[in-house]
Design an enzyme around this catalytic site. Structure first.
Site, PDB file in Angstrom:
ATOM      1  N   ASN A  36      19.664 -68.623  77.591  1.00 26.71           N
ATOM      2  CA  ASN A  36      18.783 -68.545  78.762  1.00 26.71           C
ATOM      3  C   ASN A  36      18.635 -67.121  79.273  1.00 26.71           C
ATOM      4  O   ASN A  36      17.591 -66.754  79.814  1.00 26.71           O
ATOM      5  CB  ASN A  36      19.266 -69.468  79.885  1.00 26.71           C
ATOM      6  N   GLU A  93      26.430 -73.602  72.979  1.00 32.24           N
ATOM      7  CA  GLU A  93      27.149 -72.482  73.588  1.00 32.24           C
ATOM      8  C   GLU A  93      28.491 -72.993  74.110  1.00 32.24           C
ATOM      9  O   GLU A  93      28.550 -73.989  74.839  1.00 32.24           O
ATOM     10  CB  GLU A  93      26.310 -71.866  74.715  1.00 32.24           C
ATOM     11  N   HIS A 114      27.503 -76.242  75.941  1.00 35.83           N
ATOM     12  CA  HIS A 114      26.095 -76.328  76.336  1.00 35.83           C
ATOM     13  C   HIS A 114      25.193 -76.616  75.141  1.00 35.83           C
ATOM     14  O   HIS A 114      24.969 -75.744  74.301  1.00 35.83           O
ATOM     15  CB  HIS A 114      25.687 -75.011  77.017  1.00 35.83           C
ATOM     16  N   SER A 159      23.797 -76.581  82.499  1.00 34.65           N
ATOM     17  CA  SER A 159      23.081 -75.351  82.163  1.00 34.65           C
ATOM     18  C   SER A 159      23.415 -74.230  83.130  1.00 34.65           C
ATOM     19  O   SER A 159      23.228 -73.064  82.797  1.00 34.65           O
ATOM     20  CB  SER A 159      21.570 -75.588  82.214  1.00 34.65           C
TER      21      SER A 159
HETATM   22  N1  LIG Z   1      17.370 -81.357  80.047  1.00 37.01           N
HETATM   23  C1  LIG Z   1      17.676 -80.229  79.444  1.00 37.01           C
HETATM   24  O1  LIG Z   1      16.826 -79.569  78.828  1.00 37.01           O
HETATM   25  C2  LIG Z   1      19.088 -79.741  79.448  1.00 37.01           C
HETATM   26  C3  LIG Z   1      19.514 -78.851  78.459  1.00 37.01           C
HETATM   27  C4  LIG Z   1      20.863 -78.437  78.443  1.00 37.01           C
HETATM   28  C5  LIG Z   1      21.723 -78.893  79.420  1.00 37.01           C
HETATM   29  N2  LIG Z   1      21.276 -79.740  80.390  1.00 37.01           N
HETATM   30  C6  LIG Z   1      22.269 -80.235  81.381  1.00 37.01           C
HETATM   31  O2  LIG Z   1      22.614 -81.563  81.032  1.00 37.01           O
HETATM   32  C7  LIG Z   1      22.926 -82.313  82.205  1.00 37.01           C
HETATM   33  C8  LIG Z   1      22.101 -83.584  82.223  1.00 37.01           C
HETATM   34  O3  LIG Z   1      20.740 -83.249  82.156  1.00 37.01           O
HETATM   35  P1  LIG Z   1      19.648 -84.328  81.703  1.00 37.01           P
HETATM   36  O4  LIG Z   1      18.403 -83.573  81.476  1.00 37.01           O
HETATM   37  O5  LIG Z   1      20.204 -85.208  80.634  1.00 37.01           O
HETATM   38  O6  LIG Z   1      19.511 -85.185  83.057  1.00 37.01           O
HETATM   39  P2  LIG Z   1      18.994 -86.692  83.230  1.00 37.01           P
HETATM   40  O7  LIG Z   1      18.493 -86.767  84.618  1.00 37.01           O
HETATM   41  O8  LIG Z   1      18.100 -87.090  82.107  1.00 37.01           O
HETATM   42  O9  LIG Z   1      20.332 -87.573  83.099  1.00 37.01           O
HETATM   43  C9  LIG Z   1      21.382 -87.496  84.044  1.00 37.01           C
HETATM   44  C10 LIG Z   1      22.086 -88.842  84.065  1.00 37.01           C
HETATM   45  O10 LIG Z   1      23.282 -88.691  84.851  1.00 37.01           O
HETATM   46  C11 LIG Z   1      23.487 -89.928  85.507  1.00 37.01           C
HETATM   47  N3  LIG Z   1      24.435 -89.737  86.592  1.00 37.01           N
HETATM   48  C12 LIG Z   1      24.220 -89.273  87.842  1.00 37.01           C
HETATM   49  N4  LIG Z   1      25.362 -89.282  88.533  1.00 37.01           N
HETATM   50  C13 LIG Z   1      26.332 -89.769  87.722  1.00 37.01           C
HETATM   51  C14 LIG Z   1      27.719 -90.008  87.868  1.00 37.01           C
HETATM   52  N5  LIG Z   1      28.350 -89.785  89.004  1.00 37.01           N
HETATM   53  N6  LIG Z   1      28.392 -90.532  86.813  1.00 37.01           N
HETATM   54  C15 LIG Z   1      27.761 -90.791  85.646  1.00 37.01           C
HETATM   55  N7  LIG Z   1      26.450 -90.580  85.456  1.00 37.01           N
HETATM   56  C16 LIG Z   1      25.745 -90.061  86.475  1.00 37.01           C
HETATM   57  C17 LIG Z   1      22.094 -90.344  85.943  1.00 37.01           C
HETATM   58  O11 LIG Z   1      22.057 -91.724  86.232  1.00 37.01           O
HETATM   59  C18 LIG Z   1      21.269 -89.961  84.716  1.00 37.01           C
HETATM   60  O12 LIG Z   1      21.148 -91.056  83.828  1.00 37.01           O
HETATM   61  C19 LIG Z   1      22.688 -81.371  83.373  1.00 37.01           C
HETATM   62  O13 LIG Z   1      23.921 -80.806  83.759  1.00 37.01           O
HETATM   63  C20 LIG Z   1      21.782 -80.299  82.800  1.00 37.01           C
HETATM   64  O14 LIG Z   1      21.963 -79.035  83.408  1.00 37.01           O
HETATM   65  C21 LIG Z   1      19.985 -80.186  80.412  1.00 37.01           C
END
Ligand SMILES: NC(=O)c1ccc[n+]([C@@H]2O[C@H](COP(=O)([O-])OP(=O)(O)OC[C@H]3O[C@@H](n4cnc5c(N)ncnc54)[C@H](O)[C@@H]3O)[C@@H](O)[C@H]2O)c1
Length: 285
Positions: free
Chosen positions: A192, A153, A141, A120
């Site tokens: 955003n 996006e 995104h 994000s």
């Molecule tokens: N949650 C949201 O609303 C949202 C929306 C759009 C984008 N994002 C983006 O998506 C990404 C993930 O967010 P999320 O909410 O799913 O997080 P999350 O915490 O639910 O999941 C992240 C996962 O990444 C894993 N991880 C950590 N280090 C790792 C590595 N080296 N190799 C492989 N896996 C690894 C963790 O174990 C975890 O399971 C972020 O970059 C975030 O900015 C989130």
């Protein structure tokens, strides 16, 4: 040629559903994570969420089973990358983690493979050097929950090739999403930025005592046909998330985008994050 093979890195909230979206569209999908717990949870979530689509009649039961059957889960990044045509990275939002992942992906994935990050706030330009393939790299995104939300996006860095963007746009359309194409990186992308402009104005209006938070929410809902008001939205998304996005946008624009408003900062410092903590702008207890 069959459907492109997709690797999703990170089996959390976003990665799991992004994987399911591609599998439902016919792509073979591998979801990779370093955490065995996350991998197990991810499988259970896919079964539940995709199963529910079939129960609701949104898809046929056989198609749900087929989609789940197209997915596999692994802890081995290099093996999964070796056969991927597209990688969507959705690992934890930390630059050091993403840089390491992209360095390994750049080394292990075939030449033609496109690498995208679902981050994000981290633009792909910050991952270009690590990946060793800036021209085949971009932000892709998705929105939360990815199975439901229709926009993606697509953001090039200044070295992303036109061919890469065209492929990513085609793949996005192929999974039934609407690609919002940006022409360059900007903190917060489009959605955003729009959201923060609205939230900042709403917070300023109540801070100046010009209207109550209830009435500002009513104006957005009953006057602008927004599904929820800005204060309800902040309580749903979480004041912690809103705060962190604003700090990131403020830092990345060298202060051009506003820092969190003192009233947002106050709620954040008090741990009043909204629905998840029981109190935010509204009382949820
Ligand atoms: N949650 C949201 O609303 C949202 C929306 C759009 C984008 N994002 C983006 O998506 C990404 C993930 O967010 P999320 O909410 O799913 O997080 P999350 O915490 O639910 O999941 C992240 C996962 O990444 C894993 N991880 C950590 N280090 C790792 C590595 N080296 N190799 C492989 N896996 C690894 C963790 O174990 C975890 O399971 C972020 O970059 C975030 O900015 C989130």
């Amino acid at each position: 040629m069959g459907q492109e093979r997709v690797l999703v890195v990170g089996a959390g909230a976003m990665g799991t559903q992004i994987g399911a979206v591609f599998a439902l569209a016919g792509h073979p999908v591998t979801v990779q994570d370093i955490s065995e717990d996350a991998l197990e949870r991810s499988q259970a979530v896919v079964r539940k969420r995709v199963g529910r689509l079939a129960e609701k009649g949104a898809i046929e039961a056989v198609d749900a089973e087929a989609a789940i059957g197209r997915m596999s889960w692994t802890a081995n990044l290099e093996d999964a990358a070796a056969t991927a045509d597209l990688v969507v990275e959705a690992a934890s939002e930390r630059l050091d983690i993403k840089r390491e992942v992209f360095a390994r992906l750049g080394a292990a994935a075939p030449e033609h493979t496109i690498l995208a990050t679902n981050s994000s706030s981290i633009p792909s330009s910050l991952l270009a050097e690590a990946s060793g393939r800036a021209d085949r790299l971009c932000n892709m995104h998705f929105f939360n929950p990815a199975l439901v939300m229709q926009a993606v996006e697509v953001v090039p860095n200044d070295q992303t090739s036109e061919a890469t963007i065209e492929t990513v746009l085609r793949l996005t359309e192929g999974i039934g999403k609407h690609a919002v194409r940006l022409h360059a990186e900007v903190p917060g992308f489009v959605a955003n930025r729009l959201m923060m402009a609205l939230l900042n104005e709403a917070v300023a209006l109540q801070a100046q005592g010009l209207a109550s938070i209830e009435d500002i929410d009513a104006a957005a809902k009953l006057g602008l046909a927004h599904p929820m008001g800005p204060f309800e939205l902040m309580d749903l998304v979480g004041l912690d998330v809103v705060h962190d996005i604003q700090v990131a946008m403020h830092d990345m624009t060298d202060g051009d985008d506003p820092a969190p408003h003192p009233d947002v900062q106050r709620l954040y410092d008090a741990g009043h994050y909204g629905q998840k903590s029981g109190k935010g702008w509204y009382d949820h207890s």
